[in-house]
Scaffold this motif. Structure first.
Motif, PDB file in Angstrom:
ATOM      1  N   LEU A 196       7.045   3.945 -11.264  1.00 20.92           N
ATOM      2  CA  LEU A 196       7.971   2.927 -11.778  1.00 20.92           C
ATOM      3  C   LEU A 196       9.063   3.557 -12.631  1.00 20.92           C
ATOM      4  CD1 LEU A 196       5.543   0.000 -12.706  1.00 20.92           C
ATOM      5  CD2 LEU A 196       7.161   0.102 -10.795  1.00 20.92           C
ATOM      6  N   LYS A 197       8.695   4.578 -13.417  1.00 22.86           N
ATOM      7  CA  LYS A 197       9.731   5.237 -14.221  1.00 22.86           C
ATOM      8  C   LYS A 197      10.785   5.872 -13.318  1.00 22.86           C
ATOM      9  CE  LYS A 197       7.250   6.125 -18.526  1.00 22.86           C
ATOM     10  NZ  LYS A 197       6.583   7.136 -19.393  1.00 22.86           N
ATOM     11  N   SER A 198      10.336   6.483 -12.221  1.00 24.96           N
ATOM     12  CA  SER A 198      11.316   7.124 -11.347  1.00 24.96           C
ATOM     13  C   SER A 198      12.221   6.079 -10.694  1.00 24.96           C
ATOM     14  CB  SER A 198      10.604   8.036 -10.333  1.00 24.96           C
ATOM     15  OG  SER A 198      10.714   7.548  -9.029  1.00 24.96           O
ATOM     16  N   VAL A 199      11.662   4.925 -10.324  1.00 27.57           N
ATOM     17  CA  VAL A 199      12.491   3.870  -9.713  1.00 27.57           C
ATOM     18  C   VAL A 199      13.454   3.283 -10.749  1.00 27.57           C
ATOM     19  CG1 VAL A 199      12.440   1.564  -8.692  1.00 27.57           C
ATOM     20  CG2 VAL A 199      10.786   3.280  -7.960  1.00 27.57           C
ATOM     21  N   LEU A 200      12.954   3.018 -11.955  1.00 27.73           N
ATOM     22  CA  LEU A 200      13.823   2.404 -12.964  1.00 27.73           C
ATOM     23  C   LEU A 200      14.897   3.370 -13.477  1.00 27.73           C
ATOM     24  CD1 LEU A 200      12.237  -0.188 -12.849  1.00 27.73           C
ATOM     25  CD2 LEU A 200      12.335  -0.281 -15.334  1.00 27.73           C
ATOM     26  N   LEU A 223       8.866   1.468  -2.418  1.00 29.42           N
ATOM     27  CA  LEU A 223       8.850   2.207  -3.681  1.00 29.42           C
ATOM     28  C   LEU A 223       7.888   3.377  -3.519  1.00 29.42           C
ATOM     29  CD1 LEU A 223       8.914  -0.389  -6.575  1.00 29.42           C
ATOM     30  CD2 LEU A 223      10.696   0.347  -5.004  1.00 29.42           C
ATOM     31  N   PRO A 224       8.092   4.461  -4.263  1.00 27.64           N
ATOM     32  CA  PRO A 224       7.153   5.581  -4.182  1.00 27.64           C
ATOM     33  C   PRO A 224       5.736   5.129  -4.541  1.00 27.64           C
ATOM     34  CG  PRO A 224       8.644   5.807  -6.072  1.00 27.64           C
ATOM     35  CD  PRO A 224       9.172   4.693  -5.228  1.00 27.64           C
ATOM     36  N   ASP A 225       4.749   5.707  -3.883  1.00 29.31           N
ATOM     37  CA  ASP A 225       3.357   5.375  -4.192  1.00 29.31           C
ATOM     38  C   ASP A 225       2.545   6.668  -4.224  1.00 29.31           C
ATOM     39  OD1 ASP A 225       0.864   4.342  -4.568  1.00 29.31           O
ATOM     40  OD2 ASP A 225       0.965   2.882  -2.938  1.00 29.31           O
ATOM     41  N   THR A 226       2.631   7.348  -5.369  1.00 29.74           N
ATOM     42  CA  THR A 226       1.915   8.615  -5.535  1.00 29.74           C
ATOM     43  C   THR A 226       0.516   8.383  -6.079  1.00 29.74           C
ATOM     44  OG1 THR A 226       2.586   8.903  -7.838  1.00 29.74           O
ATOM     45  CG2 THR A 226       4.090   9.753  -6.140  1.00 29.74           C
ATOM     46  N   GLY A 227       0.191   7.102  -6.397  1.00 25.52           N
ATOM     47  CA  GLY A 227      -1.082   6.809  -7.048  1.00 25.52           C
ATOM     48  C   GLY A 227      -0.925   6.716  -8.564  1.00 25.52           C
ATOM     49  N   ASP A 228       0.201   7.224  -9.077  1.00 27.45           N
ATOM     50  CA  ASP A 228       0.489   7.149 -10.523  1.00 27.45           C
ATOM     51  C   ASP A 228       1.560   6.076 -10.718  1.00 27.45           C
ATOM     52  OD1 ASP A 228       1.399   7.411 -13.126  1.00 27.45           O
ATOM     53  OD2 ASP A 228       1.306   9.617 -13.104  1.00 27.45           O
ATOM     54  N   LEU A 229       1.112   4.843 -10.996  1.00 27.23           N
ATOM     55  CA  LEU A 229       2.048   3.716 -11.058  1.00 27.23           C
ATOM     56  C   LEU A 229       3.120   3.922 -12.122  1.00 27.23           C
ATOM     57  CD1 LEU A 229       2.787   0.850 -10.064  1.00 27.23           C
ATOM     58  CD2 LEU A 229       1.233  -0.063 -11.804  1.00 27.23           C
TER      59      LEU A 229
END
Lengths: 200, 200
Positions: free
Chosen positions: B91-95, B81-87
């Motif tokens: 998560l919004k981008s994945v969902l 999953l993306p890990d930009t530091g802004d959870l």
């Protein structure tokens, strides 16, 4: 002798109705929705096919009524979620009861069969939601609104979404069989969901 | 001329393999799992039945591989999953991407057919979870652990339960068709779930 609706014939009708609903639940759990027939329900219930067609237009209609009856039995006539003023305790008690219901063979097999058919059959799925599921979900909406009025829940949270945070994890764990459904799991879900929706 | 595995035959094999997986997905969406046959997959893919049996022991095995391939296509090779530091943003981008996938006809019909069969067929359900679903869920576990290490998430929260708070509502809304699956819904679920599991 005049033919009239006597108390005896009403009792007989109610007995036949329950036998038909029970047979429909048993059979759909055994054979699945696709292979379920009105003939088989009639044979299992010990009634004629015409008795079923007199009361229901289709096997879907019989099954939906059977689930409504099952839900009423499980709720023991209660038409509301408990409201003791302690939302966490109330939700845990409801979700633990849901876990017990989903884990019970009486409910599990027929509920899986009907839900699986609704997953691939949009018309049946919509009927199931409208007649069986949504009335149950509205009990959560009502309980969560009452908690908002009592100042326990964030008034900006939409109860229709909040309830899915509470019920969605259990529903998907049950349907997908990812991990066991336990009381402890129900408690953890309630605790985390409530932290998400509580008044700040 | 010696018979050997040339680059041409490797390319032909890969083309046949993709044709078989695509045919399996199309057909299971059209006919459902029960009526799906190896013969029909072979005919649709333009290969012989024996070609399929050389690579897979059963239609379930073909379908599970087809879903793995579909998931890899959707993830475009990303295994995290993306890990930009802004959870929250991650998560919004994945969902949101999950919502788009569930709403796309390419995915929706075959995924419903396979999931519905898993609901009533415990063996297939367990294979689907082990091979397709759980590896995806473990990506959430990893991302949530990283957020715990960064101090963004409550260290006492079990990531395996927390991820169900995030994904369960979408899964059950999709399967049960209670209400539309939208980006806005995905955002609200992430916001409420994160309030539930954030560091306090």
């Amino acid at each position: 002798m005049a033919i009239s609706k006597t108390p005896d014939s009403t009792r007989r009708s109610e007995r036949s109705r329950r036998a038909i609903l029970d047979a429909a639940l048993d059979l759909v759990g055994e054979t699945g929705y696709q292979k379920l027939t009105i003939e088989a329900i009639a044979a299992r219930a010990g009634v004629g096919k015409q008795t079923i067609y007199r009361w229901w237009p289709s096997k879907a209609a019989v099954l939906l009524d059977a689930f409504l009856a099952l839900g009423e039995d499980a709720a023991q006539g209660e038409r509301e979620l408990p409201d003791t003023g302690d939302l966490e305790a109330d939700l845990k008690s409801v979700l633990r009861a849901t876990v017990d219901e989903l884990n019970s063979p009486v409910y599990d097999a027929p509920a899986r069969a009907l839900t699986a058919e609704g997953v691939v059959n949009a018309e049946l799925g919509a009927q199931f939601v409208a007649q069986v599921l949504e009335p149950q979900l509205q009990l959560y909406v009502k309980r969560l609104r009452s908690a908002q009025e009592a100042g326990h829940l964030d008034p900006d949270v939409d109860p229709r979404i909040a309830l899915e945070l509470i019920t969605g994890p259990l529903t998907s764990r049950w349907l997908l069989r990812t991990l066991p459904l336990t009381h402890d799991y129900a408690d953890r879900v309630v605790e985390l969901a409530l932290r998400g929706i509580s008044a700040r």
